[in-house]
Design a protein around this motif. Structure first.
Motif, short mmCIF file in Angstrom:
data_model
loop_
_atom_site.label_atom_id
_atom_site.label_comp_id
_atom_site.label_asym_id
_atom_site.label_seq_id
_atom_site.Cartn_x
_atom_site.Cartn_y
_atom_site.Cartn_z
N CYS A 1 0.67 -0.38 -12.84
CA CYS A 1 -0.37 0.64 -12.76
C CYS A 1 -0.72 1.11 -14.16
CB CYS A 1 0.11 1.83 -11.91
SG CYS A 1 -1.14 3.12 -11.68
N VAL B 1 -4.03 0.20 -9.80
CA VAL B 1 -2.73 -0.41 -9.53
C VAL B 1 -2.94 -1.78 -8.90
CG1 VAL B 1 -2.55 0.66 -7.25
CG2 VAL B 1 -0.47 -0.01 -8.45
N SER C 1 -0.42 -4.85 -6.99
CA SER C 1 0.90 -5.19 -6.46
C SER C 1 0.85 -6.58 -5.85
CB SER C 1 1.36 -4.17 -5.41
OG SER C 1 1.33 -2.86 -5.92
N GLN D 1 4.85 -4.43 -9.09
CA GLN D 1 3.72 -3.50 -9.14
C GLN D 1 3.46 -3.09 -10.58
OE1 GLN D 1 4.08 0.82 -8.06
NE2 GLN D 1 2.85 0.22 -6.29
N GLN E 1 0.83 -1.21 0.00
CA GLN E 1 0.00 0.00 0.00
C GLN E 1 0.86 1.26 0.00
OE1 GLN E 1 -2.01 -1.42 3.54
NE2 GLN E 1 -3.98 -1.46 2.47
N SER F 1 1.94 2.21 -3.36
CA SER F 1 0.86 2.77 -4.18
C SER F 1 0.71 4.27 -3.96
CB SER F 1 -0.47 2.06 -3.87
OG SER F 1 -0.37 0.68 -4.14
#
Length: 773
Positions: free
Chosen positions: A502, A486, A488, A500, A419, A422
């Motif tokens: 996006c 996104v 991950s 990851q 997180q 992100s």
């Protein structure tokens, strides 16, 4: 000794002295400079331009004279110089210059204080906790030092007066017997008289300084005493009022209990629980009374263009108006253009404002089609005040392997590393703007600003995120409002590695994040090893870069703070353009702006097209180069257009200190949603319990998850040993949503998104997900 004496009104001095270093080298010759109330030293005069070996501030320092040539300077026990001069006269000249510089520094400080407080008849500002006691001790120590200085001057005057009398008597005796030795004796008499005059002048200055300091501090202490008296009276009134309120709450609770003997309703039960909680905690904390302790539903009509989240909704409740007055309700462009009115149902309790997750908001996009948007929260529950028992942590570490030591959640924030990564897209509008740029150099400038913006939150966020479990995932779909989504996944555990991917508006980002760490005693360095990729659909430009080093200072003692340092090269593999950024490390002695970033956008042949500057925690400015000139020395001088701000940090609200210094986006990362994969970080129980303030239960769950992960790793190791014994290929761990490929630009093998996650989410087909929680 080479020295330069300054006029009396400019007590500055420089010259050679011997300074005590250690028991091996003893006294070493050093070049000393006395300037602006600070005594600094260097190994030689040549070092003055670039290296200072040490310094000591004379304000509040104590100066002791030990014998004819030695003297000591000590600043509150934190820094001490043991010095030796060549002669007694030379020693006394330094002591006098130091005393005068110290007096000047104290007078400047006192005058500054008096100018700040001359218009303040009432002492209204509340002092910091423990500040008065520390200041009182400092003043008493200073006064004691002044008394010691006066005593030293008195002893020196008595000693030098006796020596002067002996010298005069000897000169008289010699004059009668041997006139030739009169000149020698008179020279000694002159030296004694000079020392006597210098010491007398120093004593006069010390007396005046002592009297002025005592007078200044006396007035200040009178104001402080009056302030403390008033504060104590107010505290007594507050305690009396709280006692009355507590008595009324007890009576109301008893009446309610007698009225409903079979059980309590939900609202009264919450009121009673709050009363009991207050009975336990009122000794440590005081809270303003709130009128909305019992949950209430509000149904209001608000325009979409003026609604960010339900925390900004205005109601007839006076309490809700007071809380919402200071909240930030900035809107995105798409929201501001829409005047549609919707119904929002919110439920308010004593700590947070929650939005019912089942509601969605319908808006119109630019093409006129309907998009479903759901309201999101703007904050998380406050961080509880859990004291950390270091002994409890240490005793659990005895005899254990370092990798198996469970770190309590007290050191963490309720977010995982997946997180936290992100959050790089908090300022994704920079990439949206870059996607529309036709000039590759301008596009690269916006990409550079985006890379810097990802460090903005690290300046005030010192808590570590949760380490992801192997196979843990995190997806965040913000297509409806921000235009990107996104995904991950933790693809490796030893070494830890995150993949990851996006997708945005006309651009794609992917990275493989891994790192190495170095513990240096006072600080911890985190060195990212993965590479970041960015590709634009329109231009086809492909950019790569590596992140700079993050340093966490004061690991053992003091307040933690984070710094970013190093150099970053952002390369466009299509055009060959490059942006070189330099993150300048923090330095206490530097005159440069702290957390400074400088950079330049260059073409393949090295010509500079843009120059950039700013700070990684606040803003980045850039200017296009329109002409390059050469000086006589060959140094380029750039003629540029006016500066324009490419990126400006959105400052979080002041109350964010109560909830981990999270930004609005960070608060939304751990917000529960429907249809998530069973491996999503938001379903991790220890992290969820920590966000809810149940830290003891969170520590227990964290320990359980770590043991479960170790058991799974041992099982894989057993399967590998069995395969080796049977001659079969050793099975390796394969991620679910990423696979290894060789990058066509860099040639490195990286994890690339396979692209089926969002389809599995649409079908709610999670058969491939392991059981990790």
């Amino acid at each position: 000794m080479t020295e330069t004496k300054q006029p009396v009104n400019e007590p500055e001095m420089k010259g050679w002295l011997h300074k005590w270093t250690n028991y091996i080298k003893g006294y070493q010759k050093r070049w000393f400079i006395l300037s602006n109330g600070v005594l600094s030293y260097y190994r030689s005069q040549a070092e003055m331009a670039h290296t200072c070996r040490g310094s000591i501030r004379l304000q509040g320092a104590m100066i002791h004279t030990e014998d004819t040539c030695h003297f000591v300077i000590s600043n509150a026990g934190t820094n001490t110089f043991h010095l030796r001069a060549g002669t007694e006269v030379e020693r006394q000249r330094w002591v006098t210059a130091l005393e005068l510089a110290k007096t000047k520094a104290v007078k400047a400080s006192d005058s500054e204080y008096m100018s700040n407080t001359e218009d303040e008849d009432d002492y209204d500002e509340s002092p910091a906790p423990g500040g008065d006691k520390a200041e009182l001790q400092s003043v008493l120590k200073t006064l004691s030092a002044k008394l010691e200085d006066l005593q030293t001057c008195s002893d020196l005057i008595a000693k030098q007066c006796a020596a002067l009398q002996r010298s005069l008597a000897e000169a008289e005796a010699v004059a009668a017997d041997n006139p030739q030795e009169v000149l020698t004796k008179m020279k000694a008499v002159n030296e004694r008289a000079t020392l006597f005059r210098i010491t007398s002048s120093a004593m006069v200055n010390a007396c005046g300084e002592y009297a002025q300091l005592a007078q200044t501090q006396g007035r200040k202490w009178q104001r402080m005493l009056s302030h403390e008296h008033e504060q104590r009276r107010r505290l007594e009134d507050m305690v009396e009022q709280l006692a009355k309120q507590h008595s009324h709450l007890e009576q109301a609770a008893q009446q309610q209990a007698r009225a409903t003997p079979s059980g309590l309703s939900a609202g009264s039960g919450q009121l009673l629980a709050h009363s009991i909680h207050s009975e336990e905690d009122d000794e440590n904390e005081f809270y303003d009374a709130e009128e909305d302790e019992i949950q209430t539903d509000y149904i209001v009509q608000v325009p979409i263009g003026h609604r960010r989240t339900p925390s900004g909704v205005s109601t007839n409740s006076q309490a809700s108006e007071g809380r919402n007055a200071g909240e930030n309700t900035q809107d995105s462009e798409s929201d501001a253009e829409n005047d549609t009115t919707i119904s929002v149902i919110t439920r308010r309790n004593t700590s947070t404002v929650e939005t019912l997750s089942s509601l969605t908001v319908s808006t119109l996009n630019e093409n006129g089609s309907t998009i479903s948007r759901k309201p999101r929260r703007t904050r998380v529950p406050d961080k509880p005040n859990y004291p950390l028992n270091l002994w409890g942590v240490m005793k659990n570490c005895i005899g254990k392997d370092l990798s198996k030591i469970p770190m309590p959640v007290n050191f963490s924030e309720p977010l995982s590393m997946l997180q936290r990564l992100s959050e790089d897209f908090e300022y994704s509008e920079l990439l949206d703007k870059a996607a529309t740029c036709s000039d590759p150099s301008e596009q690269l400038a916006y990409v550079a600003a985006f890379t810097v913006s990802s460090y903005a939150t690290t300046s005030i966020r010192t808590a570590k995120p949760f380490n992801p479990l192997l196979g843990e995932t995190f997806e965040f779909d913000r297509t409806d409002d921000k235009g990107w989504k996104v995904i991950s996944e933790q693809v490796s555990h030893h070494p830890p590695m995150v993949a990851q991917h996006c997708d945005g508006r006309g651009w794609r980002c992917w990275q493989e994040f891994t790192m190495s760490s170095k513990f240096r005693g006072k600080y911890l360095q985190v060195i990212p090893l993965g590479e970041y990729h960015l590709e634009f659909d329109g231009s086809g430009n492909h950019y790569t870069w590596r992140k700079v080093t993050t340093t966490v200072h004061n690991i053992i003692v003091g307040k933690l703070w984070v710094d970013q340092s190093g150099e970053m090269d952002i390369t466009n593999h299509v055009t060959g353009d490059k942006c070189h950024l330099k993150f300048i490390p923090y330095s206490y002695f530097s005159r440069e702006t702290q957390r400074k970033v400088t950079g330049a956008v260059m073409t393949r042949d090295g010509s500079v097209k843009w120059v950039m500057g700013g700070t990684w925690d606040d803003h980045i400015e850039a200017s296009r180069v329109i002409n390059t000139l050469k000086t006589n020395k060959g140094t380029p001088v750039f003629e540029t257009e006016p500066l324009s701000t490419l990126w400006k940090r959105r400052v979080p609200p002041p109350e964010s200190e109560r909830y981990y210094n999270f930004t609005e986006l960070a608060c939304q990362l751990n917000e529960m949603e429907e249809g998530l994969a069973p491996t999503d970080s938001r379903k991790r129980p220890d992290q969820r319990l920590m966000e809810e303030g149940k830290w003891d239960e969170a520590n227990d769950e964290k320990l359980r998850l770590e043991e479960k992960q170790r058991a799974a790793r041992r099982q894989r190791e057993l399967e590998a040993e069995l395969a080796i014994q049977e001659g079969r290929p050793v099975p390796t761990y394969e991620p679910n949503w990423f696979r290894k490929e060789k990058d066509r630009y860099t040639g490195n093998v990286i994890h690339v998104f396979v692209g089926r996650y969002w389809e599995c989410k649409r079908k709610q087909d999670w058969a491939v997900c392991p059981d990790i929680f």
